[in-house]
Design an enzyme around this catalytic site. Structure first.
Site, PDB file in Angstrom:
ATOM      1  N   GLU A  89     -15.222  94.540 -38.493  1.00 50.80           N
ATOM      2  CA  GLU A  89     -15.321  94.048 -37.115  1.00 50.80           C
ATOM      3  C   GLU A  89     -15.952  95.091 -36.202  1.00 50.80           C
ATOM      4  O   GLU A  89     -15.941  94.966 -34.986  1.00 50.80           O
ATOM      5  CB  GLU A  89     -13.916  93.653 -36.609  1.00 50.80           C
ATOM      6  N   GLU A 203       3.079  90.307 -33.288  1.00 53.04           N
ATOM      7  CA  GLU A 203       3.528  89.220 -34.171  1.00 53.04           C
ATOM      8  C   GLU A 203       4.800  89.619 -34.920  1.00 53.04           C
ATOM      9  O   GLU A 203       5.512  88.783 -35.452  1.00 53.04           O
ATOM     10  CB  GLU A 203       2.437  88.867 -35.187  1.00 53.04           C
ATOM     11  N   ASN A 279      -0.003  88.872 -26.386  1.00 50.85           N
ATOM     12  CA  ASN A 279       1.050  87.861 -26.365  1.00 50.85           C
ATOM     13  C   ASN A 279       2.432  88.500 -26.421  1.00 50.85           C
ATOM     14  O   ASN A 279       2.580  89.690 -26.667  1.00 50.85           O
ATOM     15  CB  ASN A 279       0.878  86.903 -27.545  1.00 50.85           C
ATOM     16  N   ASP A 324       0.643  82.394 -27.919  1.00 48.81           N
ATOM     17  CA  ASP A 324      -0.177  83.492 -28.438  1.00 48.81           C
ATOM     18  C   ASP A 324      -1.492  83.590 -27.675  1.00 48.81           C
ATOM     19  O   ASP A 324      -2.530  83.937 -28.237  1.00 48.81           O
ATOM     20  CB  ASP A 324      -0.429  83.332 -29.953  1.00 48.81           C
ATOM     21  N   LYS A 351      -8.010  84.048 -24.710  1.00 47.16           N
ATOM     22  CA  LYS A 351      -7.720  82.999 -25.689  1.00 47.16           C
ATOM     23  C   LYS A 351      -7.404  81.646 -25.051  1.00 47.16           C
ATOM     24  O   LYS A 351      -7.628  80.607 -25.654  1.00 47.16           O
ATOM     25  CB  LYS A 351      -6.510  83.420 -26.527  1.00 47.16           C
ATOM     26  N   CYS A 628       2.557  88.291 -51.705  1.00 46.27           N
ATOM     27  CA  CYS A 628       1.144  88.341 -52.104  1.00 46.27           C
ATOM     28  C   CYS A 628       0.232  87.443 -51.275  1.00 46.27           C
ATOM     29  O   CYS A 628      -0.958  87.741 -51.105  1.00 46.27           O
ATOM     30  CB  CYS A 628       0.990  87.960 -53.574  1.00 46.27           C
ATOM     31  N   CYS A 631      -2.375  88.268 -48.232  1.00 47.97           N
ATOM     32  CA  CYS A 631      -3.730  88.750 -48.521  1.00 47.97           C
ATOM     33  C   CYS A 631      -4.483  87.848 -49.503  1.00 47.97           C
ATOM     34  O   CYS A 631      -5.657  87.567 -49.304  1.00 47.97           O
ATOM     35  CB  CYS A 631      -3.687  90.160 -49.110  1.00 47.97           C
ATOM     36  N   HIS A 632      -3.797  87.417 -50.568  1.00 48.88           N
ATOM     37  CA  HIS A 632      -4.509  86.709 -51.640  1.00 48.88           C
ATOM     38  C   HIS A 632      -4.562  85.201 -51.422  1.00 48.88           C
ATOM     39  O   HIS A 632      -5.178  84.490 -52.214  1.00 48.88           O
ATOM     40  CB  HIS A 632      -3.873  87.030 -52.994  1.00 48.88           C
ATOM     41  N   MET A 670      -5.176  97.709 -52.852  1.00 49.52           N
ATOM     42  CA  MET A 670      -3.982  97.071 -53.416  1.00 49.52           C
ATOM     43  C   MET A 670      -2.858  98.099 -53.523  1.00 49.52           C
ATOM     44  O   MET A 670      -2.926  99.036 -54.313  1.00 49.52           O
ATOM     45  CB  MET A 670      -4.334  96.511 -54.797  1.00 49.52           C
TER      46      MET A 670
HETATM   47 CA    CA Z   1      -1.311  87.646 -31.287  1.00 49.41          CA
END
Ligand code: CA
Length: 705
Positions: A89, A203, A279, A324, A351, A628, A631-632, A670
Site C-alpha cells: 500500500e 477492531e 472507529n 466502523d 468512510k 488460519c 490469512c488463508h 508464516m
Molecule cells: Ca476499522
C-alpha cells in the site's frame, strides 16, 4: 533509454562513490538535503519527498514532460521485486535519484532510480505472529525522510530511523505497549523536526493516540490521545476532559478506539497538523457507551499544534460511530473560493460516504454532500454538518442492511487534488453489508504474549454478513469530485471494488492503478482514458512522478492485498497470477518488457495418512477457522495475497507440521504456532485442508476463472 540503463549499472558496479560524483546537481545530496525548508516548499523540485507529495497531501505535480499528447508513449523502464507475499500500500519517496519505499512486513527498500537495482534493504524483523493482530494485512503505506534519515513504522508498533545511505538503523523507539493489540501500517510524517506516527488496532480493543519523536534523537516529544481514558486516572488534557462528557459507562475497558492509522496533513501558514481518527472499540455504540453520546474524538478530524500536540479544534464526521465509519481517510489542504472569498480548507471523503469541506483554521463546516450511495443517514445539517441518522441504521440485534459497508465509500487509498481543474480524484467503492449486534458480547482482552488471542477473536460487538443489494459484485469507481460545487464531474467504473490511489498533474492527467493490475492515465478534465498498461498485479498504492537527470518518471508500487485483497481474488487478468508485489517505473519511450508473474499453481490434494472421518474434519475445520482462515481464507482457498492451501505443493504437505510448529517459513510470513497448537491439532487442520483441496481438484469448475 537502454544506453542510459547500461551506463548506470556499470557505474554502480564499480563504485558506490560514482553515484555521488555527478556534478552540479544538488539534488544528488538526496535525503540528506531534506529539511524543514525543503518540506515546506509545496512543489519540491522534481523529487517526491513525502507520503502525500507535500504537506498539503494533494499529490499534485507540476512536472510537464508527460502530457495528454504524449502519455500514450509511456513505457516500462524497470520493475523491482519486493520478494515477499502480502499487500503493498506504499507510496514511494524519491530524492536525488534514490527511491525509498516499504513493502510487506514493514521492510524498507532503497532503489537506484537510474537502474532499478537495490541499493539496500532493511527488514526490521517483525515477529510474524504479529500478523495475526493486523486486521487488514501486513501492509505498510510508506516511509518518511528527513536530514539523511528514513523513518518507518512497523507492524509491531516500533518507529525505526534508518541511515538513508546505508539502511543501517540509527535509532528505534517503541511507540506502543506490545502486550496490547496495536499495529502500525501508516506512513510517518515529519513536521518541524518531529516524526509523527499513529497506530491501529480498534477492531481488537485499544485506545488511539498519536506520538511525535525528535527526528534526530528518537526521543518522545509529545503524545496526544484521541479518546479519553478512565477518568479515575485523571485526564491528559482539558480537551480530553471535555471529550469524556460525550461518553458513558466504562468505555475505557475496551480502549474506546479512535486510532489514527493513516491520515495526517499539515498547513505551515496556520501551523496546524490535521489528524484523522478511527472507529470505536467496540464498533457497537450501544455496547461501547450504553448511555449514548457522540464519543469524541472518534471518526473526527483533529487539528493540533505540531510542536506540542495541543488540541486546537475538531470536527466529528460520524458522531457516536456505529458502523466502523473512520475519518482516517486522506486529508487534503487547499484553497477554494466560497462566496467570493478564498478560504483555506481541509477536504476529506471519509468512510461514511459524505465529502466534507471544512475551514482549515477553525474547523467550521463549509459544505458536505454524499459522494456515493449511502443509507445510514438522510443527509447533513447544512449549518453544522452533523448527519441526520436514518433511524433503522442504528440497529441492535436485528439484521440490517447498511451502505457503505465496513470498508467505507472510500478507504485509505490516496486522493489527489488538481489545482488547475479544481477537482479531487478519489477512488471510491459501493458495498452493502448486513449487521447485527452480538447478544451477550463481552470484551476479550487480547494478548499475543500469553496467547489469550484465541480463535477468530475480535472486539467488534457486531456480526456482519456480506450481501449485495442486487446480486452484483460491489462496484468501484474513480470519481472526479468538484469540492466547490459538491458534485461529481465525471466518474469511471473500474473492474472491481478495491483499487489504487491517484496522482494528478498540471498537464491535465490523472494516474491510477486498479485491482485488475492495469495502470491507467486519464484526462483530468473528462475522464477519457489516454493510456494503460497491464502489470497483472493488483495495484492499491498511490502513484508518484519525479525527475532524475532531467527525465520525468512515473512509478507505482503494486501488490494485491490489504483489507479486501488478503484472501479475495484480484480482478480480470490479474487473477491468473500469483500476487507478489513489485514497483513499476515508467518514462516516455521506456522499452523494458513487462515481467509476467508466476501463474497460479494447480489445485493439488496428496494421498496422505490423515484422518478422513467426519468428526475429525469438523474439528479440523473449527481449528482452521480460528487460527488460519484470517490469512488463508475460508477452507484455505484464499485467491488473494496469501497462499491458497488447495494449491500447496507436495513439499509443503511433506513439511506441514514443521512449517506450522517449527516456523520453517517464518521469514516468508508464516509464523510458528508452537504453544498455540499441538501436533494432534496440526494433523486435524492438515486433514481438513487436504479434504477441501480434494473438493477443489474434483470440482466441475476446475480452475477458478
Ligand atoms: Ca476499522
Amino acid at each position: 533509454m537502454r544506453f542510459h540503463y547500461l551506463v548506470a549499472v556499470f557505474l554502480i558496479a564499480i563504485s558506490a562513490c560514482e553515484m555521488q560524483s555527478t556534478p552540479e546537481d544538488v539534488r544528488l545530496e538526496g535525503a540528506s538535503a531534506v529539511d524543514d525548508a525543503v518540506l515546506e516548499s509545496a512543489t519540491p523540485d522534481g523529487d517526491w519527498l513525502t507520503y502525500g507529495g507535500n504537506y498539503a497531501e494533494d499529490r499534485y505535480s507540476t512536472l510537464e514532460q508527460i502530457t495528454k499528447g504524449n502519455v500514450d508513449q509511456l513505457g516500462l523502464v524497470w520493475s523491482y521485486d519486493f520478494e515477499l507475499r502480502g499487500g503493498v500500500e506504499a507510496t514511494p519517496l524519491v530524492a536525488g535519484g534514490v527511491m525509498y519505499t516499504s513493502g510487506p512486513w514493514s521492510v524498507v527498500h532503497a532503489i537506484d532510480v537510474r537502474t532499478g537495482e537495490r541499493i539496500w534493504r532493511h527488514d526490521p524483523g517483525v515477529p510474524r505472529i504479529r500478523g495475526r493482530l493486523a486486521c487488514c494485512d501486513v501492509v505498510n503505506r510508506g516511509v518518511a525522510m528527513y536530514e539523511g534519515k528514513i523513518f518507518v513504522g512497523t507492524i509491531d508498533g516500533r518507529l525505526v530511523a534508518l541511515d538513508a545511505d546505508t539502511g543501517e538503523p540509527v535509532w528505534e523507539a517503541l511507540t506502543v505497549n506490545q502486550d496490547e493489540p496495536y499495529s502500525i501500517t501508516g506512513a510517518p510524517r515529519v513536521v518541524q523536526g518531529l516524526v509523527v506516527i499513529g497506530n491501529g488496532g480498534a477492531e481488537y480493543g485499544v485506545r488511539g493516540y498519536v506520538s511525535a519523536y525528535d527526528a534526530r534523537s528518537g526521543e518522545l516529544v509529545w503524545r496526544t490521545y484521541t479518546v479519553p481514558g478512565n477518568p479515575a486516572d485523571g485526564f491528559e488534557s482539558e480537551a480530553l476532559e471535555m471529550a469524556a462528557e460525550t461518553w458513558s459507562g466504562e468505555w475505557w475497558i475496551a480502549g474506546g478506539g479512535g486510532t489514527a492509522w493513516d491520515a495526517f496533513a499539515y498547513d505551515p501558514t496556520l501551523d496546524l497538523l490535521y489528524i484523522g481518527t478511527g472507529n470505536g472499540s467496540p464498533w457497537s455504540r450501544n455496547l461501547r457507551s450504553p448511555g449514548g453520546g457522540d464519543n469524541l474524538f472518534l471518526a473526527s478530524i483533529l487539528a493540533v499544534r505540531p510542536a506540542t500536540g495541543e488540541y486546537v479544534w475538531h470536527f466529528q464526521t460520524t458522531p457516536g460511530d456505529h458502523w466502523d465509519y473512520t475519518a482516517v481517510q486522506p486529508i487534503t489542504v487547499g484553497s477554494i473560493e466560497f462566496d467570493g472569498q478564498m478560504r483555506r480548507v481541509v477536504m476529506q471523503a471519509p468512510k461514511n460516504g459524505f465529502f466534507y469541506v471544512l475551514d482549515a483554521e477553525t474547523g467550521e463546516f463549509l459544505s458536505g454532500q454524499p459522494y456515493i450511495t449511502l443509507n445510514w443517514a438522510e443527509g447533513l445539517d447544512l449549518e453544522t454538518g452533523r448527519p441526520v441518522e436514518a433511524v433503522e441504521a442504528v440497529h441492535g440485534f436485528d439484521w440490517t442492511m447498511i451502505t457503505p459497508a465496513a470498508l467505507g465509500g472510500h478507504n485509505w487509498q490516496p486522493q489527489s487534488f488538481n489545482h488547475k481543474t479544481g477537482l479531487m480524484y478519489i477512488p471510491i467503492q459501493e458495498g452493502w453489508v448486513e449487521r447485527s449486534e452480538i447478544e451477550g458480547w463481552e470484551y476479550t482482552e487480547l494478548n499475543i504474549e500469553d496467547h489469550s488471542y484465541g480463535p477468530a477473536v475480535n472486539n467488534l460487538g457486531h456480526m456482519s454478513r456480506a450481501r449485495s443489494y442486487d446480486g452484483q459484485e460491489a462496484p468501484g469507481y474513480l470519481v472526479a469530485w468538484d469540492p466547490k460545487a459538491q458534485e461529481a464531474r465525471w466518474s469511471v467504473q473500474l473492474a472491481g471494488y478495491w483499487n489504487g490511489g491517484t496522482m494528478t498533474t498540471s498537464t491535465g492527467l490523472v494516474f491510477q492503478g486498479g485491482g485488475d493490475g492495469r495502470f491507467v492515465a486519464y484526462d483530468a478534465d473528462t475522464g477519457e482514458q489516454l493510456w494503460e498498461t497491464a502489470t497483472n498485479i493488483g495495484i492499491l498504492g498511490g502513484p508518484i512522478t519525479y525527475t532524475v537527470d532531467g527525465q520525468q518518471y512515473v512509478s507505482v508500487a503494486a501488490g494485491w492485498g490489504g483489507a479486501r485483497g488478503r484472501t479475495r481474488a484480484p480482478y480480470g487478468e490479474a487473477n491468473k497470477y500469483e500476487q507478489k508485489g513489485r514497483v513499476f517505473t515508467f518514462a516516455l519511450n521506456g522499452t523494458a518488457p513487462m515481467p509476467l508473474p508466476r501463474t497460479k499453481r494447480p489445485f493439488f490434494a496428496p494421498d496422505l495418512d490423515l484422518p478422513t472421518d467426519e468428526a475429525s474434519l469438523v474439528q479440523g475445520g473449527e481449528l482452521f477457522s480460528g487460527y488460519c482462515a484470517n490469512c488463508h481464507g475460508a477452507q484455505g482457498a484464499s485467491e488473494g495475497a496469501m497462499p491458497n492451501l488447495h494449491r500447496a505443493t507436495a513439499v509443503v504437505h511433506r513439511n506441514f507440521e514443521n512449517i506450522v510448529l517449527e516456523g520453517t517459513r517464518e521469514v516468508e510470513g508464516m509464523p510458528s504456532y508452537e504453544g498455540l497448537l499441538n501436533s494432534d491439532q496440526v494433523r486435524l487442520i492438515h486433514a481438513y485442508i487436504v479434504a477441501n483441496a480434494r473438493n477443489s481438484v474434483t470440482s466441475p469448475e476446475g480452475e477458478p476463472e
